[in-house]
Structures are given as C-alpha cells and as structure tokens.
Design a protein around this motif. Structure first.
Motif, PDB file in Angstrom:
ATOM      1  N   PHE A  35      -2.193  -1.572  -5.738  1.00 45.23           N
ATOM      2  CA  PHE A  35      -3.107  -0.639  -5.091  1.00 45.23           C
ATOM      3  C   PHE A  35      -3.227   0.584  -5.992  1.00 45.23           C
ATOM      4  O   PHE A  35      -2.223   1.062  -6.534  1.00 45.23           O
ATOM      5  N   ALA A  85      -0.821  -6.744  -0.690  1.00 45.73           N
ATOM      6  CA  ALA A  85      -1.777  -7.537  -1.459  1.00 45.73           C
ATOM      7  C   ALA A  85      -1.010  -8.579  -2.253  1.00 45.73           C
ATOM      8  O   ALA A  85       0.069  -8.289  -2.796  1.00 45.73           O
ATOM      9  N   HIS A 114       0.846  -1.191   0.000  1.00 50.54           N
ATOM     10  CA  HIS A 114       0.000   0.000   0.000  1.00 50.54           C
ATOM     11  C   HIS A 114       0.885   1.245   0.000  1.00 50.54           C
ATOM     12  O   HIS A 114       1.957   1.258   0.609  1.00 50.54           O
ATOM     13  N   VAL A 163      -5.439  -9.599   0.904  1.00 48.30           N
ATOM     14  CA  VAL A 163      -4.884  -8.372   1.464  1.00 48.30           C
ATOM     15  C   VAL A 163      -4.589  -8.618   2.939  1.00 48.30           C
ATOM     16  O   VAL A 163      -5.419  -9.184   3.662  1.00 48.30           O
ATOM     17  N   THR A 179       0.374  -2.459   4.575  1.00 49.60           N
ATOM     18  CA  THR A 179      -0.595  -3.428   4.082  1.00 49.60           C
ATOM     19  C   THR A 179      -0.107  -3.953   2.745  1.00 49.60           C
ATOM     20  O   THR A 179       0.364  -3.177   1.905  1.00 49.60           O
ATOM     21  N   ASN A 228      -2.898  -6.951   6.638  1.00 48.48           N
ATOM     22  CA  ASN A 228      -2.431  -5.835   7.451  1.00 48.48           C
ATOM     23  C   ASN A 228      -1.303  -6.313   8.359  1.00 48.48           C
ATOM     24  O   ASN A 228      -1.431  -7.334   9.041  1.00 48.48           O
ATOM     25  N   GLY A 239      -4.920   4.503  -2.256  1.00 52.98           N
ATOM     26  CA  GLY A 239      -4.767   3.057  -2.273  1.00 52.98           C
ATOM     27  C   GLY A 239      -5.963   2.285  -1.769  1.00 52.98           C
ATOM     28  O   GLY A 239      -5.815   1.171  -1.259  1.00 52.98           O
ATOM     29  N   GLU A 240      -7.166   2.827  -1.948  1.00 52.86           N
ATOM     30  CA  GLU A 240      -8.355   2.157  -1.423  1.00 52.86           C
ATOM     31  C   GLU A 240      -8.963   1.155  -2.393  1.00 52.86           C
ATOM     32  O   GLU A 240      -9.989   0.538  -2.095  1.00 52.86           O
ATOM     33  N   THR A 287       0.668   4.065   1.558  1.00 49.22           N
ATOM     34  CA  THR A 287       0.861   4.764   2.838  1.00 49.22           C
ATOM     35  C   THR A 287       0.755   3.859   4.055  1.00 49.22           C
ATOM     36  O   THR A 287       1.258   4.205   5.126  1.00 49.22           O
ATOM     37  N   LYS A 288       0.122   2.702   3.935  1.00 52.15           N
ATOM     38  CA  LYS A 288      -0.092   1.815   5.070  1.00 52.15           C
ATOM     39  C   LYS A 288       0.814   0.588   4.980  1.00 52.15           C
ATOM     40  O   LYS A 288       1.305   0.242   3.909  1.00 52.15           O
ATOM     41  N   VAL A 308      -7.961  -2.191  -5.012  1.00 44.38           N
ATOM     42  CA  VAL A 308      -6.973  -3.192  -5.406  1.00 44.38           C
ATOM     43  C   VAL A 308      -7.342  -3.701  -6.793  1.00 44.38           C
ATOM     44  O   VAL A 308      -8.510  -3.995  -7.068  1.00 44.38           O
ATOM     45  N   LEU A 311     -11.243  -1.766  -0.845  1.00 40.23           N
ATOM     46  CA  LEU A 311     -10.877  -2.232   0.481  1.00 40.23           C
ATOM     47  C   LEU A 311     -12.004  -1.930   1.475  1.00 40.23           C
ATOM     48  O   LEU A 311     -12.686  -0.908   1.346  1.00 40.23           O
TER      49      LEU A 311
END
Length: 309
Positions: free
Chosen positions: A285, A245, A238, A255, A243, A257, A290-291, A240-241, A293, A308
């Motif tokens: 993403f 995939a 991702h 996905v 996370t 976390n 990046g919301e 920024t996070k 996929v 997501l």
C-alpha cells in the motif's frame, strides 16, 4: 516506494510517471540477488531502506547515497553454519519496530533464524543484538518466508515469523531485548508464504492460495478464505485499516477487508486486479493514506498500481 529487481533495489517516486519516477537504484557489488527490500522507520527517525540479500543484509539511507550497515550472512549465522556449508543460504523477511525505547530491525534467514539488530539513533549505527529460534542452532528449522510486527498495549510489540513448513511463530517483547515465545500456528501440507499482524489478529498467506486469520494469543483460526487459485507470493497490510492485499502466481492482486465483532471475524473482497503473463511477487500500500496498491513482478522492472475503490 522501493522494489527488488534481480541484483538491484529500485527506488520510485509514485507521484511521478515514466522514467522520471525512478529516483534511485542500489546495485549489489557482489551481484547478489535482492530477495526483499523494505522501508524501516523508527519513532521520530528518517526512514531507512533495508535489503535482504542472498549474501547478507544491507541498510541504506532513503536517498541511497549512504550505507549504514553491511552484515555478511556468514557473520549473522555463524553458529548455524559451524557444521559446514549450508545449501542455498540467504536472508529473507524484514520488519522494524520500537519497543521500550529500543529500535529493532529484524531479518529472517533460510535456516529459520531471525536476526535482531539494534539501532543507535545518536550515531545512526546498527549492531547485531541477538538471534531468535525455537530450536538449537544445530537443529533444522524451516526457512523463513516472511516477518511482520505490530505494536500492542503498553509499548509491547508482537513479532511473527512465517516459514516454509506452514507455521507462524510468535514472539512478544516490551523492551526490544527480551523476546518471549508465544503460540505457534501450524498449517498442514502447505507453506506459509506471507504474514501480517495487527494487534490481536494474525493473517497468514499460503501456497494453496488461502488467507487465514488467527487469534494472536490462542492461535485459534477465526476465518479462512480461498483468495487465489495458486501460490500467494506476497502479503501486505494497510497502514491504518484492517485491510490486506495479496499478490499471487495466478497473475492477480486481491484486496480484502477484515472486520472483527466480538468473537467473530468476517473477510470480504474489496478489489481484484489482473496483470496478464506476470508472476507477481511483491505488493504494498502506498503513502500514509494507503489508497493506492502497487505490485511488482518477477524479472520485471515495471510497477503496476491501482487505486482502491
């Protein structure tokens, strides 16, 4: 968004639908297969589209109207091929970064070499700078499967190379010119098919369907997850996070976390989607947030997208 489709790279606007979403196509003149394509951005510059081909490396403008670089594979790997023809020679694995004010574009190869190009912002040119290996050019190294990079403190960058023998080799640089070899993370009896880096953590994807998280300095294994039933073909992180995939031959995209607290790391599943009868080979993403996929499948010009939760 761009994805590889046989001897073409297709550029898509994910905000549109249907045929209008396809905004550009790059077809290789020699019919060489596009092994991988990736958007490459440097601090404050417009994005470029890099294509790792069966026959070399190309870099295009974002609208696919201008080619900035064509580097034949024989030129990039002259030392490695001095002994004669190499079976199944190709490029694969792409990443870009800026370190110490120097823009770098890296591409991997089937002979294990990572080729580094420097980007001149004034002229928009890319020039061959150096090659990275852990062995001499005449010695065998496993094929590169994926490349990744991440910024670290004080302008430094960590570069990771995943290979078909299950290893992840790390290098660090603070100026884009000198690369210092770091730890080598080894997995037995599996191929490392994807890699992502985020500061202190290295995430590897493997042919047995596992995801593994390692410490970038020591190489210590911090977490291990049975993410898929079959070979993982692609891994993305991702923007920024923390996370990731993964896209697998088992027709699923997952996905995960990742949470880090002190010396412990936990990995939890966030989403799991299936595309029936598809060998998924790419995942990404979308957008700065990046919301969304997206995943691509072998021998298909169809993109599959999910939001997501």
């Amino acid at each position: 968004l761009a994805f590889a489709n046989q001897a073409k790279a297709r550029i898509v606007n994910p905000k549109l639908s249907g045929r209008s979403a396809m905004v550009g196509t790059i077809a290789t003149e020699d019919g060489a297969a596009v092994m991988e394509c990736k958007w490459c951005t440097f601090d404050g510059t417009a994005p470029y589209l890099a294509l790792a081909l069966k026959s070399g490396l190309q870099v295009w403008s974002a609208d696919a109207h201008r080619m900035f670089l064509w580097a034949p594979i024989a030129t990039m790997l002259a030392k490695e091929t001095q002994g004669g023809p190499v079976h199944d020679l190709h490029t694969v694995g792409l990443c870009s970064f800026t370190s110490g004010g120097v823009d770098c574009l890296c591409v991997g190869s089937s002979v294990g070499t990572v080729v580094v190009f420097h980007h001149d912002r004034t002229q928009g040119k890319f020039t061959l700078a150096q090659s990275l290996r852990t062995k001499a050019p005449s010695e065998h190294e496993p094929a590169v499967a994926a490349l990744a990079s991440s910024a670290r403190g004080s302008g430094g960058v960590l570069l990771a190379r995943a290979d078909g023998a299950g290893a992840i080799q790390l290098w660090s640089t603070t100026d884009g010119n000198t690369f210092i070899a770091g730890c080598r993370i080894v997995a037995e009896d599996v191929a490392c098919t994807g890699v992502c880096v985020r500061e202190q953590l290295v995430v590897g994807a493997y042919s047995n369907g596992e995801l593994r998280v390692h410490d970038a300095d020591s190489g210590a294994k911090l977490a291990r997850v049975a993410a898929h039933a079959r070979w993982i073909n692609a891994l993305a992180i991702h923007p920024t996070k923390l996370t990731v995939a993964a896209a697998s031959e088992d027709t699923h995209v997952s996905v995960w976390n990742i949470a880090q607290e002190a010396d412990s790391v936990t990995v939890k599943n966030a989403s799991f989607w299936q595309v029936q009868d598809a060998i998924l080979c790419g995942v990404a993403f979308l957008g700065k947030g990046g919301e969304t996929v997206a995943a691509s499948a072998y021998d298909s010009n169809v993109l599959h997208t999910w939001s997501l939760p």
